[in-house]
Design a protein around this motif. Sequence first.
Motif, PDB file in Angstrom:
ATOM      1  N   UNK A 101       0.827  -1.213   0.000  1.00  0.00           N
ATOM      2  CA  UNK A 101       0.000   0.000   0.000  1.00  0.00           C
ATOM      3  C   UNK A 101       0.859   1.261   0.000  1.00  0.00           C
ATOM      4  N   UNK A 102       0.247   2.309  -0.458  1.00  0.00           N
ATOM      5  CA  UNK A 102       0.944   3.598  -0.535  1.00  0.00           C
ATOM      6  C   UNK A 102       1.321   4.079   0.858  1.00  0.00           C
ATOM      7  N   UNK A 103       0.382   3.908   1.777  1.00  0.00           N
ATOM      8  CA  UNK A 103       0.629   4.389   3.137  1.00  0.00           C
ATOM      9  C   UNK A 103       1.790   3.633   3.758  1.00  0.00           C
ATOM     10  N   UNK A 104       1.833   2.337   3.498  1.00  0.00           N
ATOM     11  CA  UNK A 104       2.920   1.555   4.084  1.00  0.00           C
ATOM     12  C   UNK A 104       4.259   1.938   3.445  1.00  0.00           C
ATOM     13  N   UNK A 105       4.241   2.186   2.145  1.00  0.00           N
ATOM     14  CA  UNK A 105       5.481   2.619   1.485  1.00  0.00           C
ATOM     15  C   UNK A 105       5.974   3.918   2.098  1.00  0.00           C
ATOM     16  N   UNK A 106       5.055   4.829   2.340  1.00  0.00           N
ATOM     17  CA  UNK A 106       5.456   6.105   2.950  1.00  0.00           C
ATOM     18  C   UNK A 106       6.005   5.888   4.352  1.00  0.00           C
ATOM     19  N   UNK A 107       5.374   4.988   5.057  1.00  0.00           N
ATOM     20  CA  UNK A 107       5.851   4.719   6.421  1.00  0.00           C
ATOM     21  C   UNK A 107       7.253   4.114   6.384  1.00  0.00           C
ATOM     22  N   UNK A 108       7.481   3.202   5.461  1.00  0.00           N
ATOM     23  CA  UNK A 108       8.813   2.595   5.350  1.00  0.00           C
ATOM     24  C   UNK A 108       9.832   3.666   4.953  1.00  0.00           C
ATOM     25  N   UNK A 109       9.394   4.558   4.069  1.00  0.00           N
ATOM     26  CA  UNK A 109      10.289   5.664   3.699  1.00  0.00           C
ATOM     27  C   UNK A 109      10.689   6.452   4.950  1.00  0.00           C
ATOM     28  N   UNK A 134      20.664   7.677   0.062  1.00  0.00           N
ATOM     29  CA  UNK A 134      19.453   8.382  -0.352  1.00  0.00           C
ATOM     30  C   UNK A 134      18.305   7.399  -0.550  1.00  0.00           C
ATOM     31  N   UNK A 135      17.198   7.698   0.121  1.00  0.00           N
ATOM     32  CA  UNK A 135      16.015   6.832   0.027  1.00  0.00           C
ATOM     33  C   UNK A 135      14.911   7.616  -0.677  1.00  0.00           C
ATOM     34  N   UNK A 136      14.279   6.984  -1.645  1.00  0.00           N
ATOM     35  CA  UNK A 136      13.218   7.656  -2.409  1.00  0.00           C
ATOM     36  C   UNK A 136      12.005   6.733  -2.453  1.00  0.00           C
ATOM     37  N   UNK A 137      10.829   7.335  -2.507  1.00  0.00           N
ATOM     38  CA  UNK A 137       9.602   6.531  -2.552  1.00  0.00           C
ATOM     39  C   UNK A 137       8.880   6.751  -3.875  1.00  0.00           C
ATOM     40  N   UNK A 138       8.203   5.718  -4.342  1.00  0.00           N
ATOM     41  CA  UNK A 138       7.368   5.846  -5.541  1.00  0.00           C
ATOM     42  C   UNK A 138       6.087   5.058  -5.303  1.00  0.00           C
ATOM     43  N   UNK A 139       4.974   5.745  -5.371  1.00  0.00           N
ATOM     44  CA  UNK A 139       3.682   5.064  -5.183  1.00  0.00           C
ATOM     45  C   UNK A 139       2.618   5.779  -5.990  1.00  0.00           C
ATOM     46  N   UNK A 140       1.549   5.057  -6.276  1.00  0.00           N
ATOM     47  CA  UNK A 140       0.511   5.589  -7.146  1.00  0.00           C
ATOM     48  C   UNK A 140      -0.423   6.560  -6.440  1.00  0.00           C
ATOM     49  N   UNK A 141      -1.335   7.107  -7.222  1.00  0.00           N
ATOM     50  CA  UNK A 141      -2.347   7.986  -6.646  1.00  0.00           C
ATOM     51  C   UNK A 141      -1.911   9.427  -6.538  1.00  0.00           C
ATOM     52  N   UNK A 142      -0.662   9.705  -6.858  1.00  0.00           N
ATOM     53  CA  UNK A 142      -0.180  11.087  -6.842  1.00  0.00           C
ATOM     54  C   UNK A 142       0.539  11.327  -8.166  1.00  0.00           C
ATOM     55  N   UNK A 143       0.659  12.574  -8.588  1.00  0.00           N
ATOM     56  CA  UNK A 143       1.313  12.836  -9.875  1.00  0.00           C
ATOM     57  C   UNK A 143       2.734  12.274  -9.876  1.00  0.00           C
ATOM     58  N   UNK A 144       3.053  11.614 -10.951  1.00  0.00           N
ATOM     59  CA  UNK A 144       4.352  10.939 -11.031  1.00  0.00           C
ATOM     60  C   UNK A 144       5.503  11.946 -11.120  1.00  0.00           C
ATOM     61  N   UNK A 145       5.169  13.158 -11.533  1.00  0.00           N
ATOM     62  CA  UNK A 145       6.212  14.139 -11.830  1.00  0.00           C
ATOM     63  C   UNK A 145       7.105  14.445 -10.623  1.00  0.00           C
TER      64      UNK A 145
END
Length: 684
Positions: free
Chosen positions: A236-244, A257-268
């Motif tokens: 899930x997006x929320x879990x990805x953000x939490x792991x980030x 450097x840690x970066x997150x990528x998840x759906x539901x938000x503009x990819x840009x």
Amino acid sequence: MAMSLTDAAAETTVPDAAAPATRRTYVPRFLRNSYDHFGNSFSSCRFDSPPHRAPSFLQSSPRIPSNRRGSSDRESDGRASRHRSRRGKARREPNPFEIADEFVGLGISDYDASGGGGSGQGINFDAYDDIPVEVSGLDVPPPATTFAGIDLVEALNQNIRRCRFVKPTPVQRHAIPILLAGRDLMACAQTGSGKTAAFCFPIISGVMRNRRQLPTKAPSGGDRTTFPRALILSPTRELSCQILGESKKFAYQTGVRVVVAYGGTPIVHQLRDLEKGAEILVATPGRLLDLLERAKVSLKEIKYLALDEADRMLDMGFEPQIRKIVQQMDMPPPGLRQTMLFSATFPQEIQRLASDFLSNYVFLTVGRIGSSTDLISQSVEYVPDMDKRGRLVDLLHAQRENGIHSKQSSTLVFVETKRAADSLEHWLSKNGYPATSIHGDKTQPERERALRSFKSGATPVMVATDVASRGLDVPHVAHVINFDLPKDIDDYVHRIGRTGRAGKSGKATAFFNEGNQRLAKPLTECMEDANQEVPDWLYNHVARPSYGGGRRRGSGTRRFGGRDFRKDTGGGSPTANSHEGGNVIADVNYASDGSFDHEPIIGGRDYRTDTGCGNPSVKSCGGNIITDGNYACDDRLDHMPISATVGGTRSVNSYGGGNDITDGNTAFEGDGFNYKSIIANGWV
Ligand SMILES: Nc1ncnc2c1ncn2[C@@H]1O[C@H](COP(=O)(O)OP(=O)(O)OP(=O)(O)O)[C@@H](O)[C@H]1O
């Protein structure tokens, strides 16, 4: 207690907590982008931009003494932890410890420079000490008892102290040394027991130690492809953000450097972030595939692959995407990368699927597979559907009366459908119980707002579907109510695991009625396994003659018991000749386990006939029918007829139907394939 930024923001912006939670929350301009989606820290999920400095009145204790910031924290590889702005000025890395409210969640009120000496107030470490641990595999590295006894890079050790992790939890004690030794790992440990750190620490340490002079991004002006060294996938997006958020804390001032990528938000925004390079990429599968297809990310330099909630990632919903990412893109194969799979539940058929991704792996269980921690006091009540709302209000009212209905103790209410979540949220808010809700039909900003509001305590009740059942770590959840029980016991285990975390106790209440009949047996077992009292009426439901058996998903036997499927299923080192049918399991890598027991195979207990999800060779069962692991774990398929009729030793030619049946492609065209018709047609 000191007020954190998120506390203050919530109090500043939500003056009327009783107002319906659907109202958009006003956030002052100076605070926008200043905390992450979940109110944790300045390090935004979307951007890695430097935060605005919070006004001092909003900053929380604990603080890191100023003389401990900066150069002394830099990693030995010489990479400074400062970013450079376009104008060339050094920018200080946002300090995730200074303003995060994790410390409050851990019951810690001050920073202890000595490190490791924290009292760990609020955390009952002893609660973990007598948990049974089972480890299997060849040459398993021994566990460590302290963080000091684990060979992690110093900058990481310092962050562990900042996190006030006094000693490793059992899963960390075992998993970290195994992973540092370079081994693949499948680990199953109870909810809230620290699995995130168990895979993050070795990854960060490994990335730092094995820095090669390879670009993590293409040179400017090039194709701008990013080449992460580590990939952490979560459902899930929320879990990805939490792991980030967690990994940024652990990687603070390491230069990683840690970066997150998840759906539901503009990819840009994520593209912009990726272009700066990413050594660790945390992602949800869908968005990652998008980035791979656009060639914005390449997996060819991946050295570490972690699947959090691995059983969920490999179940029917996600498995094709995961296979595509792991097996069909440019990721190095097992053996050339290190793979780590973590979850609190691990059905055998998923273990079997997962073993495709692993090489000579260690299997670790802390507690029993799929069991809940006994830190959670579970109760189940018989409540007909029409009485559920009334009973819910009784429970919430009692909590309020007891003075435990506040930010310090929130309630998470699980329902089955998105509509039910909206409707219950609305009804609760109307009836004086400030609530919010989270589900898959909400936009991502709405989901983030809901979670932030719940975390801050502005809405101490959150109604959720299973989108919030896995992984989320909200420190103050005191009570989980299964207003609607899930269909699957594993989902129940994850849902109630939102409380009783990090050694703290919690409470879970389930509303049971006739509609949940099939869950009666697994629920009873789950409660018994966690030493909970099961009401007699629930036993009566289990004993009903009409009861469908209550078989756990994908398992003919009671799954609790911490079993490595290789043991139950003959995973070991049989030779090609150990089966009459030929090289049944000689060609799979689990076969090399020295503890292999031939008995079950010869005695017809091959896991493939039990679970229908093997990886035997063509010769073992008369063709590709059950040799293709892809379909074998598909819930739509009833494996009984396979094992009853074709499992075992027939050759291709023993089927009257010839290639129609033995050619997996033909046989599995479409969903409707039914072995019974094969039998009926006299093909077998
Ligand atoms: N060694 C430790 N000492 C104290 N707290 C810890 C330690 N390790 C982790 N924690 C805290 O425990 C909480 C739960 O950790 P985490 O979210 O990693 O659990 P989990 O096992 O992944 O749970 P789930 O199965 O629900 O995903 C977090 O708040 C984390 O900061």
